[in-house]
Design a protein around this motif. Structure first.
Motif, short mmCIF file in Angstrom:
data_model
loop_
_atom_site.label_atom_id
_atom_site.label_comp_id
_atom_site.label_asym_id
_atom_site.label_seq_id
_atom_site.Cartn_x
_atom_site.Cartn_y
_atom_site.Cartn_z
N ASP A 77 -7.43 -6.25 16.02
CA ASP A 77 -7.00 -6.10 14.63
C ASP A 77 -6.04 -4.93 14.44
OD1 ASP A 77 -8.54 -8.23 13.81
OD2 ASP A 77 -10.28 -6.99 13.34
N THR A 78 -5.81 -4.15 15.47
CA THR A 78 -4.92 -2.99 15.34
C THR A 78 -3.48 -3.47 15.19
OG1 THR A 78 -4.76 -2.88 17.75
CG2 THR A 78 -6.43 -1.50 16.72
N PRO A 79 -2.66 -2.71 14.45
CA PRO A 79 -1.27 -3.12 14.26
C PRO A 79 -0.49 -3.10 15.58
CG PRO A 79 -1.85 -1.28 12.81
CD PRO A 79 -3.00 -1.50 13.73
N TYR A 80 0.50 -3.98 15.67
CA TYR A 80 1.37 -4.00 16.84
C TYR A 80 2.34 -2.83 16.79
CZ TYR A 80 -0.19 -8.78 17.76
OH TYR A 80 -0.93 -9.88 18.04
N ASP A 81 2.81 -2.45 17.94
CA ASP A 81 3.82 -1.40 18.05
C ASP A 81 5.12 -1.95 17.46
OD1 ASP A 81 5.59 0.58 18.76
OD2 ASP A 81 5.28 0.36 20.93
N PRO A 82 5.73 -1.30 16.45
CA PRO A 82 6.97 -1.80 15.84
C PRO A 82 8.10 -1.94 16.85
CG PRO A 82 6.07 0.03 14.56
CD PRO A 82 5.25 -0.09 15.79
N ALA A 83 8.06 -1.24 17.96
CA ALA A 83 9.12 -1.34 18.97
C ALA A 83 9.16 -2.74 19.58
CB ALA A 83 8.90 -0.29 20.06
N LEU A 84 8.06 -3.47 19.52
CA LEU A 84 8.03 -4.84 20.04
C LEU A 84 9.00 -5.74 19.28
CD1 LEU A 84 4.18 -5.39 20.50
CD2 LEU A 84 5.88 -5.16 22.31
N TRP A 85 9.27 -5.41 18.03
CA TRP A 85 10.08 -6.28 17.17
C TRP A 85 11.49 -5.75 16.96
CZ3 TRP A 85 7.11 -10.25 17.24
CH2 TRP A 85 5.74 -10.10 17.19
N ARG A 86 11.88 -4.69 17.66
CA ARG A 86 13.16 -4.01 17.42
C ARG A 86 14.35 -4.97 17.51
NH1 ARG A 86 12.92 0.92 20.37
NH2 ARG A 86 11.72 1.51 18.57
N ASP A 87 14.48 -5.77 18.52
CA ASP A 87 15.63 -6.66 18.68
C ASP A 87 15.30 -8.11 18.38
OD1 ASP A 87 17.33 -4.58 19.46
OD2 ASP A 87 16.61 -4.68 21.53
N ALA A 88 14.23 -8.36 17.66
CA ALA A 88 13.80 -9.73 17.40
C ALA A 88 14.51 -10.30 16.18
CB ALA A 88 12.30 -9.78 17.17
N ASP A 89 14.79 -11.59 16.21
CA ASP A 89 15.37 -12.29 15.07
C ASP A 89 14.25 -12.96 14.29
OD1 ASP A 89 17.91 -11.64 15.90
OD2 ASP A 89 18.24 -13.55 16.92
N ASP A 90 14.41 -13.03 12.97
CA ASP A 90 13.48 -13.80 12.16
C ASP A 90 13.88 -15.25 12.26
OD1 ASP A 90 11.98 -11.65 11.28
OD2 ASP A 90 13.30 -11.27 9.57
N GLU A 91 12.98 -16.08 12.73
CA GLU A 91 13.28 -17.50 12.93
C GLU A 91 13.70 -18.13 11.61
OE1 GLU A 91 11.05 -21.55 14.35
OE2 GLU A 91 10.36 -19.65 15.17
N GLY A 92 14.84 -18.78 11.61
CA GLY A 92 15.33 -19.47 10.42
C GLY A 92 16.14 -18.58 9.51
N LEU A 93 16.12 -17.28 9.72
CA LEU A 93 16.87 -16.37 8.84
C LEU A 93 18.07 -15.75 9.55
CD1 LEU A 93 13.90 -14.51 7.11
CD2 LEU A 93 15.21 -16.46 6.26
N GLY A 94 18.18 -15.98 10.84
CA GLY A 94 19.29 -15.38 11.59
C GLY A 94 18.96 -13.97 11.98
N GLY A 95 19.90 -13.34 12.60
CA GLY A 95 19.69 -11.97 13.07
C GLY A 95 19.69 -10.97 11.92
N GLN A 96 19.19 -9.80 12.21
CA GLN A 96 19.16 -8.74 11.20
C GLN A 96 20.48 -7.98 11.25
OE1 GLN A 96 15.73 -6.37 12.14
NE2 GLN A 96 14.29 -7.95 11.49
N ALA A 97 20.89 -7.52 10.09
CA ALA A 97 22.13 -6.75 10.02
C ALA A 97 21.93 -5.42 10.74
CB ALA A 97 22.50 -6.51 8.56
N PRO A 98 22.96 -4.98 11.48
CA PRO A 98 22.84 -3.69 12.17
C PRO A 98 22.69 -2.57 11.15
CG PRO A 98 25.01 -4.71 12.55
CD PRO A 98 24.22 -5.63 11.69
#
Length: 99
Positions: A77-98
Motif C-alpha cells: 500500500d506504500t506509494p510508488y517512487d515518483p522517479a518511476l514515472w519521470r519519463d512515462a507517457d499517459d496512455e491516450g493523452l500523449g507525452g507530457q510537455a517538457p
C-alpha cells in the motif's frame, strides 16, 4: 490433525461407495451374464479398488497457505517512487510537455 480425520472420512466414504458399485455390477452380471461390457465394468471397479487401497497408504499433501501460493502477488500500500514515472507517457493523452 483435522486434515487427516477429513481424509479418513473421505476414504471411508469412497470404500462405502465402491462397495455399492460392486453390488450394482454383481446385479448387472446376474441380469446380463458376462458379456465384454460387463467384464470391463467389473475390471474398472477392481482397478478403482486397487487405487483406493494404494491411496490409503499415501499421506495427504500439506495444504499451502495463501502466503505461499505462487499465483498471489502482494502489492504494498506504500506509494510508488515518483522517479518511476519521470519519463512515462499517459496512455491516450500523449507525452507530457517538457518543463
Amino acid at each position: 490433525m483435522f486434515a487427516m480425520a477429513s481424509t479418513t472420512t473421505e476414504l471411508a466414504e469412497l470404500h462405502r461407495v465402491l462397495g455399492q458399485l460392486r453390488s450394482c455390477v454383481s446385479t448387472l452380471r446376474s441380469r446380463y451374464g458376462d458379456p465384454p461390457c460387463v467384464q470391463r465394468i467389473s475390471n474398472d471397479v477392481d482397478r478403482l479398488d486397487i487405487d483406493v487401497a494404494e491411496l490409503s497408504n499415501v499421506l495427504p499433501a500439506p495444504r499451502r497457505s495463501a502466503e505461499t501460493r505462487d499465483d498471489v502477488v502482494i502489492v504494498p500500500d506504500t506509494p510508488y517512487d515518483p522517479a518511476l514515472w519521470r519519463d512515462a507517457d499517459d496512455e491516450g493523452l500523449g507525452g507530457q510537455a517538457p518543463q
